[in-house]
Design a protein around this motif. Structure first.
Motif, PDB file in Angstrom:
ATOM      1  N   GLU A  38       0.840  -1.195   0.000  1.00  0.00           N
ATOM      2  CA  GLU A  38       0.000   0.000   0.000  1.00  0.00           C
ATOM      3  C   GLU A  38       0.880   1.252   0.000  1.00  0.00           C
ATOM      4  OE1 GLU A  38      -3.385   0.602   3.145  1.00  0.00           O
ATOM      5  OE2 GLU A  38      -1.694   1.822   3.801  1.00  0.00           O
ATOM      6  N   ILE A  39       0.446   2.270  -0.746  1.00  0.00           N
ATOM      7  CA  ILE A  39       1.140   3.559  -0.752  1.00  0.00           C
ATOM      8  C   ILE A  39       0.133   4.647  -0.366  1.00  0.00           C
ATOM      9  CG2 ILE A  39       0.765   3.833  -3.257  1.00  0.00           C
ATOM     10  CD1 ILE A  39       3.893   5.114  -1.450  1.00  0.00           C
ATOM     11  N   THR A  40       0.584   5.645   0.388  1.00  0.00           N
ATOM     12  CA  THR A  40      -0.302   6.762   0.731  1.00  0.00           C
ATOM     13  C   THR A  40       0.001   7.950  -0.182  1.00  0.00           C
ATOM     14  OG1 THR A  40       1.191   7.906   2.256  1.00  0.00           O
ATOM     15  CG2 THR A  40      -0.137   6.110   3.185  1.00  0.00           C
ATOM     16  N   PRO A  41      -0.989   8.806  -0.411  1.00  0.00           N
ATOM     17  CA  PRO A  41      -0.707  10.036  -1.167  1.00  0.00           C
ATOM     18  C   PRO A  41       0.369  10.889  -0.483  1.00  0.00           C
ATOM     19  CG  PRO A  41      -3.065   9.653  -1.071  1.00  0.00           C
ATOM     20  CD  PRO A  41      -2.422   8.641  -0.151  1.00  0.00           C
ATOM     21  N   HIS A  42       0.386  10.931   0.869  1.00  0.00           N
ATOM     22  CA  HIS A  42       1.352  11.839   1.520  1.00  0.00           C
ATOM     23  C   HIS A  42       2.787  11.359   1.427  1.00  0.00           C
ATOM     24  CE1 HIS A  42      -0.505   9.393   4.830  1.00  0.00           C
ATOM     25  NE2 HIS A  42       0.730   9.295   5.274  1.00  0.00           N
ATOM     26  N   ARG A  78       7.593   7.382  -6.183  1.00  0.00           N
ATOM     27  CA  ARG A  78       6.827   7.804  -7.371  1.00  0.00           C
ATOM     28  C   ARG A  78       7.243   7.026  -8.616  1.00  0.00           C
ATOM     29  NH1 ARG A  78       7.531  13.000  -5.028  1.00  0.00           N
ATOM     30  NH2 ARG A  78       9.336  13.347  -6.355  1.00  0.00           N
ATOM     31  N   HIS A  79       8.548   6.847  -8.738  1.00  0.00           N
ATOM     32  CA  HIS A  79       9.071   6.081  -9.862  1.00  0.00           C
ATOM     33  C   HIS A  79       8.523   4.645  -9.820  1.00  0.00           C
ATOM     34  CE1 HIS A  79      11.992   4.886 -12.862  1.00  0.00           C
ATOM     35  NE2 HIS A  79      12.433   3.936 -12.078  1.00  0.00           N
ATOM     36  N   SER A  80       8.506   4.059  -8.627  1.00  0.00           N
ATOM     37  CA  SER A  80       8.011   2.691  -8.470  1.00  0.00           C
ATOM     38  C   SER A  80       6.497   2.621  -8.654  1.00  0.00           C
ATOM     39  CB  SER A  80       8.371   2.167  -7.075  1.00  0.00           C
ATOM     40  OG  SER A  80       9.757   2.267  -6.885  1.00  0.00           O
ATOM     41  N   PHE A  81       5.803   3.676  -8.259  1.00  0.00           N
ATOM     42  CA  PHE A  81       4.353   3.778  -8.455  1.00  0.00           C
ATOM     43  C   PHE A  81       4.036   3.614  -9.941  1.00  0.00           C
ATOM     44  CE2 PHE A  81       0.514   6.276  -9.269  1.00  0.00           C
ATOM     45  CZ  PHE A  81      -0.307   6.007  -8.181  1.00  0.00           C
ATOM     46  N   ASP A  82       4.731   4.342 -10.766  1.00  0.00           N
ATOM     47  CA  ASP A  82       4.491   4.282 -12.206  1.00  0.00           C
ATOM     48  C   ASP A  82       4.872   2.943 -12.814  1.00  0.00           C
ATOM     49  OD1 ASP A  82       3.152   6.466 -12.973  1.00  0.00           O
ATOM     50  OD2 ASP A  82       4.764   7.346 -14.168  1.00  0.00           O
ATOM     51  N   LEU A  84      -2.836  13.372  -5.756  1.00  0.00           N
ATOM     52  CA  LEU A  84      -2.397  12.449  -6.797  1.00  0.00           C
ATOM     53  C   LEU A  84      -2.493  13.098  -8.180  1.00  0.00           C
ATOM     54  CD1 LEU A  84      -4.266   9.349  -5.341  1.00  0.00           C
ATOM     55  CD2 LEU A  84      -1.777   9.572  -5.472  1.00  0.00           C
ATOM     56  N   TYR A  85      -3.604  13.797  -8.405  1.00  0.00           N
ATOM     57  CA  TYR A  85      -3.824  14.408  -9.721  1.00  0.00           C
ATOM     58  C   TYR A  85      -2.802  15.517  -9.993  1.00  0.00           C
ATOM     59  CZ  TYR A  85      -6.356  15.699 -13.910  1.00  0.00           C
ATOM     60  OH  TYR A  85      -6.696  15.930 -15.219  1.00  0.00           O
ATOM     61  N   LYS A  86      -2.438  16.241  -8.934  1.00  0.00           N
ATOM     62  CA  LYS A  86      -1.418  17.279  -9.093  1.00  0.00           C
ATOM     63  C   LYS A  86      -0.080  16.661  -9.512  1.00  0.00           C
ATOM     64  CE  LYS A  86       0.141  21.470  -6.797  1.00  0.00           C
ATOM     65  NZ  LYS A  86      -0.687  22.495  -7.437  1.00  0.00           N
ATOM     66  N   MET A  87       0.256  15.530  -8.916  1.00  0.00           N
ATOM     67  CA  MET A  87       1.499  14.849  -9.313  1.00  0.00           C
ATOM     68  C   MET A  87       1.415  14.363 -10.763  1.00  0.00           C
ATOM     69  SD  MET A  87       2.790  12.809  -5.915  1.00  0.00           S
ATOM     70  CE  MET A  87       1.223  12.324  -5.205  1.00  0.00           C
ATOM     71  N   TYR A  88       0.214  13.992 -11.198  1.00  0.00           N
ATOM     72  CA  TYR A  88       0.034  13.627 -12.607  1.00  0.00           C
ATOM     73  C   TYR A  88       0.265  14.856 -13.491  1.00  0.00           C
ATOM     74  CZ  TYR A  88      -2.695  13.515 -16.900  1.00  0.00           C
ATOM     75  OH  TYR A  88      -3.113  13.674 -18.194  1.00  0.00           O
ATOM     76  N   ILE A  94       3.560  11.105 -12.120  1.00  0.00           N
ATOM     77  CA  ILE A  94       2.924   9.783 -12.127  1.00  0.00           C
ATOM     78  C   ILE A  94       1.826   9.757 -13.202  1.00  0.00           C
ATOM     79  CG2 ILE A  94       3.396   9.205  -9.702  1.00  0.00           C
ATOM     80  CD1 ILE A  94       0.627  10.121  -8.949  1.00  0.00           C
ATOM     81  N   SER A  95       1.403   8.552 -13.586  1.00  0.00           N
ATOM     82  CA  SER A  95       0.416   8.458 -14.673  1.00  0.00           C
ATOM     83  C   SER A  95      -1.008   8.437 -14.131  1.00  0.00           C
ATOM     84  CB  SER A  95       0.668   7.208 -15.520  1.00  0.00           C
ATOM     85  OG  SER A  95       0.028   6.096 -14.948  1.00  0.00           O
TER      86      SER A  95
END
Ligand SMILES: [Zn+2]
Length: 430
Positions: A262-266, A297-301, A339-343, A348-349
């Motif tokens: 699990e990953i959190t937005p923060h 973030r890299h791993s998230f993608d 999350l959307y801001k990071m997109y 991130i995608s």
């Protein structure tokens, strides 16, 4: 028969966005039509125009703390569920570190009698202790027979908020032998005690007091307990916060352990360099270095994570401003925006965001939900391209503060439907 149509949205289907319309009869999805749909004026369907909107299955958060029973001044199921809906969530699973802790059937029954009065879909976890591990599998099946939705066992390997703590390796092994999902707060108590003498003067000391070494040592304990029962041990690692921890999980998967991460937005969004020095950011596990969040973030993608959990953990602002501030903060209303801001910053995608916000249904084997398809319950989240700014003092959660206070977005969570009923329209809860 109540008939509705969500018309001409950009629907998240099979991992990508496709233009289409969703027909809803009562509480269920009746059909999904891809392509542009002509809406007839005389139609018997009540219409929601979703053109220019993202349409997703309702978001699912496997990790919330709604603080009932015992700490209703921090949050309760009314404020918590409103906060969830505001954030686009239609399903939440609530953690057991209550007062008293939810470690027996009676407390879970009590929690169910409170939660069932809200509109949100929900479930619970039972808290593991060194005293209840012999009965935990039986409690789990007994509660399910009573139609009380329990989805797993929560295990605290280190002290966090509340008094739940597991010390014995034997306890972990017995709990994993049940084959039930075991959700671990991995920070290892012995490691935390070793660093506990470091004084907390500001938020910067929190990472030094609770280093990622504690999480790695916790995972070592889990793997040791699970090593002979790899095929049944159902391991879920909550809130992965560091590169060291992630690499360790990666290796364990290679070694044949079944691990959901699990990953959190923060933990994706913040690092020690971008948070300033407010106690608001105090959370367990702590916000780490930018090298950690970059790696996350890299791993998230790359698809390393299975699910996003907010770890929505409200406290009052007065508590956060006290001399010994508690760890945790609310997260449900800001999760998508962060999350959307990071997109939008191309970190991130967007497909991965939607995938992981709705992944919980299949991970926890929740029947009839999770995908926009014929026959499923109509739980939907519609996001419109209207600019939005999140103001913590106006939020639904009781905490009144947020690490994401003032975050701006080019789109807004606009309409939310649960079991065919519209519970938020044009950004306003009904
Ligand atoms: Zn938590």
């Amino acid at each position: 028969l109540k008939k509705q149509i969500i018309a001409n949205g950009s629907i998240f289907l099979d991992g990508k966005f496709q233009t289409g319309s969703i027909l809803i009869h009562d509480d269920r999805i009746y059909d999904v039509i891809t392509g542009e749909t002509k809406i007839l004026k005389s139609s018997e369907y009540e219409t929601t125009d979703a053109s220019g909107c993202f349409v997703s299955y309702g978001f699912m958060d496997p990790h919330v703390h709604f603080r009932c029973p015992g700490q209703e001044y921090k949050e309760d199921w009314q404020s918590g569920s409103r906060s969830a809906i505001k954030g686009g969530y239609t399903f939440v699973i609530d953690m057991p570190n209550n007062v008293p802790s939810a470690t027996d059937m009676d407390v879970i029954r009590l929690k169910n009698s409170i939660a069932c009065k809200t509109k949100i879909n929900y479930g619970f976890y039972i808290g593991l202790t060194d005293g209840n591990s012999d009965d935990i599998g039986l409690m789990f099946s007994a509660l399910n027979r009573e139609n009380i939705p329990v989805y797993g066992i929560k295990v605290f390997l280190g002290s966090s908020t509340g008094d739940l703590l597991v010390r014995k390796s034997e306890t972990i092994r017995k709990s994993l032998e049940t084959g039930i999902m075991n959700l671990f707060h991995c920070e290892d108590e012995d490691t935390l005690l070793r660093y506990g003498s470091i004084e907390y003067k500001s938020i910067k000391d929190h990472d030094a007091r609770r280093p990622s070494e504690a999480e790695v040592n916790g995972i070592i304990k889990i793997l040791e307990a699970a090593k002979d029962i790899r095929s049944v041990a159902n391991i879920y690692i909550c809130h992965v916060s560091s590169k060291a921890e992630l690499d360790f999980i990666d290796q364990a998967r290679t070694d044949g352990f079944m691990i959901t991460s699990e990953i959190t937005p923060h933990h994706l969004y913040f690092d020690l360099e971008n948070i300033g020095d407010s106690n608001i950011f105090k959370v367990n596990p702590p916000i780490r270095l930018s090298s950690d969040s970059d790696y996350l973030r890299h791993s998230f993608d790359k698809g390393f994570f299975d699910i996003i959990g907010t770890d929505h953990a409200p406290h009052l602002l007065s508590e956060k401003n006290s001399v010994s501030p508690p760890s945790g903060f609310p997260g449900l209303e800001t999760s998508f925006y962060a999350l959307y801001k990071m997109y939008e910053e191309q970190k991130i995608s967007v497909e991965m965001i939607f995938k992981l916000l709705t992944a919980g249904y299949s991970i926890f084997k929740i029947e009839g939900r999770g995908e926009i398809k014929k026959g499923n319950f109509a739980d939907l989240t519609i996001i419109k391209n209207i600019p939005f700014e999140f103001i913590a003092s106006e939020a639904e959660t009781k905490s009144g503060f947020s690490p994401f206070d003032g975050i701006k977005s080019s789109c807004r969570i606009d309409t939310v439907m649960i079991n065919g009923e519209i519970v938020m329209k044009e950004g306003v809860l009904l």
